[in-house]
Design a protein around this motif. Structure first.
Motif, mmCIF file in Angstrom:
data_model
loop_
_atom_site.group_PDB
_atom_site.id
_atom_site.type_symbol
_atom_site.label_atom_id
_atom_site.label_comp_id
_atom_site.label_asym_id
_atom_site.label_seq_id
_atom_site.Cartn_x
_atom_site.Cartn_y
_atom_site.Cartn_z
ATOM 1 N N ARG A 1 -93.428 24.001 27.703
ATOM 2 C CA ARG A 1 -93.287 22.553 27.857
ATOM 3 C C ARG A 1 -94.655 21.871 27.918
ATOM 4 N NH1 ARG A 1 -88.202 21.957 32.154
ATOM 5 N NH2 ARG A 1 -86.578 22.145 30.562
ATOM 6 N N LEU A 2 -95.587 22.537 28.536
ATOM 7 C CA LEU A 2 -96.936 21.952 28.653
ATOM 8 C C LEU A 2 -97.808 22.302 27.449
ATOM 9 C CD1 LEU A 2 -97.469 22.655 32.451
ATOM 10 C CD2 LEU A 2 -97.345 20.399 31.384
ATOM 11 N N PHE B 1 -92.955 26.444 40.531
ATOM 12 C CA PHE B 1 -92.924 25.135 39.876
ATOM 13 C C PHE B 1 -91.723 25.064 38.920
ATOM 14 C CE2 PHE B 1 -94.474 22.262 36.394
ATOM 15 C CZ PHE B 1 -94.371 21.084 37.125
ATOM 16 N N CYS C 1 -89.780 21.979 37.626
ATOM 17 C CA CYS C 1 -89.636 21.896 36.171
ATOM 18 C C CYS C 1 -88.468 22.796 35.743
ATOM 19 C CB CYS C 1 -90.950 22.333 35.512
ATOM 20 S SG CYS C 1 -90.973 22.092 33.739
ATOM 21 N N CYS D 1 -89.073 15.144 36.114
ATOM 22 C CA CYS D 1 -90.188 14.583 35.344
ATOM 23 C C CYS D 1 -90.720 13.280 35.939
ATOM 24 C CB CYS D 1 -89.778 14.345 33.896
ATOM 25 S SG CYS D 1 -89.349 15.871 33.040
ATOM 26 N N CYS E 1 -93.249 13.987 38.430
ATOM 27 C CA CYS E 1 -94.242 14.994 38.055
ATOM 28 C C CYS E 1 -95.543 14.348 37.583
ATOM 29 C CB CYS E 1 -93.671 15.884 36.946
ATOM 30 S SG CYS E 1 -94.827 17.152 36.399
ATOM 31 N N CYS F 1 -97.699 16.421 29.254
ATOM 32 C CA CYS F 1 -96.549 17.285 28.999
ATOM 33 C C CYS F 1 -95.902 16.967 27.649
ATOM 34 C CB CYS F 1 -95.522 17.136 30.122
ATOM 35 S SG CYS F 1 -94.067 18.165 29.843
ATOM 36 N N PHE G 1 -93.159 18.297 26.424
ATOM 37 C CA PHE G 1 -91.700 18.154 26.602
ATOM 38 C C PHE G 1 -91.356 16.733 27.048
ATOM 39 C CE2 PHE G 1 -87.927 18.277 29.324
ATOM 40 C CZ PHE G 1 -87.032 19.003 28.569
ATOM 41 N N TYR G 2 -92.109 16.225 27.995
ATOM 42 C CA TYR G 2 -91.830 14.874 28.506
ATOM 43 C C TYR G 2 -92.049 13.831 27.419
ATOM 44 C CZ TYR G 2 -91.976 10.628 31.240
ATOM 45 O OH TYR G 2 -91.729 9.369 31.716
HETATM 46 S S1 SF4 Z 1 -93.163 16.311 33.088
HETATM 47 FE FE1 SF4 Z 1 -91.178 17.308 33.380
HETATM 48 S S2 SF4 Z 1 -91.044 18.889 31.810
HETATM 49 FE FE2 SF4 Z 1 -93.202 18.265 32.003
HETATM 50 S S3 SF4 Z 1 -94.116 19.712 33.442
HETATM 51 FE FE3 SF4 Z 1 -93.465 17.930 34.599
HETATM 52 S S4 SF4 Z 1 -91.389 18.442 35.298
HETATM 53 FE FE4 SF4 Z 1 -91.893 19.863 33.633
#
Ligand code: SF4
Length: 213
Positions: A146-147, A182, A187, A194, A197, A203, A205-206
């Motif tokens: 995701r990162l 985490f 996550c 998110c 976060c 990120c 994914f975000y």
């Molecule tokens: S923004 Fe969301 S998907 Fe990205 S690291 Fe943070 S919790 Fe995970």
């Protein structure tokens, strides 16, 4: 990439300053068996099962001689219970018969034990022997992808090697735990947190999907 790592690792320090292994264990083999049992289930569930298992069969000799059907009943709630019960008995037998009841330290030997693969050995190394290692489980894999610390198609071994290259060796065990926790509590696979976060800005994914959450 270095800046990205330091941002992530600093945030993990803030969020999880004292990470610890959530599996309960009391010696070498109890940790090894607990990690083996944790495949495809939660640590909390494993802790309930190992409490019963190690109370009823308090040493390797007893586990080696345990009734197979009884072992299956005890580990039933963990899924894949026939295999897991077999692995317990077989690990106990091999350790008693070949290694005087002591878990060997060599990776080549450990990985020949049933149900024990590279990830389990890495957890065992970092947690019990304090040998630097990074175990890549489903949480670590998800967070790293995701990162975009690794490509989406990276294998667990590639992820492990990438993390080892970018994180100081003396921090491997601690960083592994932070990444696991985490992924487990923030996550998550479904509905990650998110909005709260602080890694949102970096990120992948975000950026792609999370904004609509
Ligand atoms: S923004 Fe969301 S998907 Fe990205 S690291 Fe943070 S919790 Fe995970």
């Amino acid at each position: 990439m270095k800046k990205k790592y330091s941002e992530i690792l600093n945030y993990l320090d803030e969020l999880l300053p004292n990470p610890h292994c959530e599996l309960h264990y009391f010696n070498d083999y109890s940790l090894l068996i607990a990690v083996m049992l944790s495949a495809q289930t939660t640590d909390a569930r494993v802790n309930i099962v190992t409490k019963e298992l190690f109370t009823k069969y308090p040493n390797l000799e007893a586990l080696k001689e345990a009734n197979f059907n009884d072992l299956k009943d005890i580990v039933h709630s963990l899924g894949n219970y026939t295999k897991k019960a077999f692995n317990i008995k077989e690990i106990a037998r091999i350790l008693v018969d070949n290694y005087d009841g002591i878990v060997p330290k060599e990776r080549e030997i450990l990985e020949t034990l049933p149900g024990i693969g590279r990830k389990t050995v890495n957890v065992y190394y970092a947690e019990y022997l304090k040998i630097p290692a990074i175990a890549v489980d489903t949480h670590v894999e998800r967070v790293c992808k995701r990162l975009k610390l690794v490509p989406a198609k990276a294998s667990v071994l590639e992820i492990e090697k990438t993390l080892m290259k970018n994180i100081l060796e003396e921090q491997w065990g601690r960083r592994h735990l932070q990444l696991v926790l985490f992924g487990r509590y923030y996550c998550q696979a479904k509905n990650p947190s998110c909005q709260e976060c602080q890694l949102k800005d970096i990120c992948y994914f975000y950026k792609k999907k999370g904004k609509k959450n």
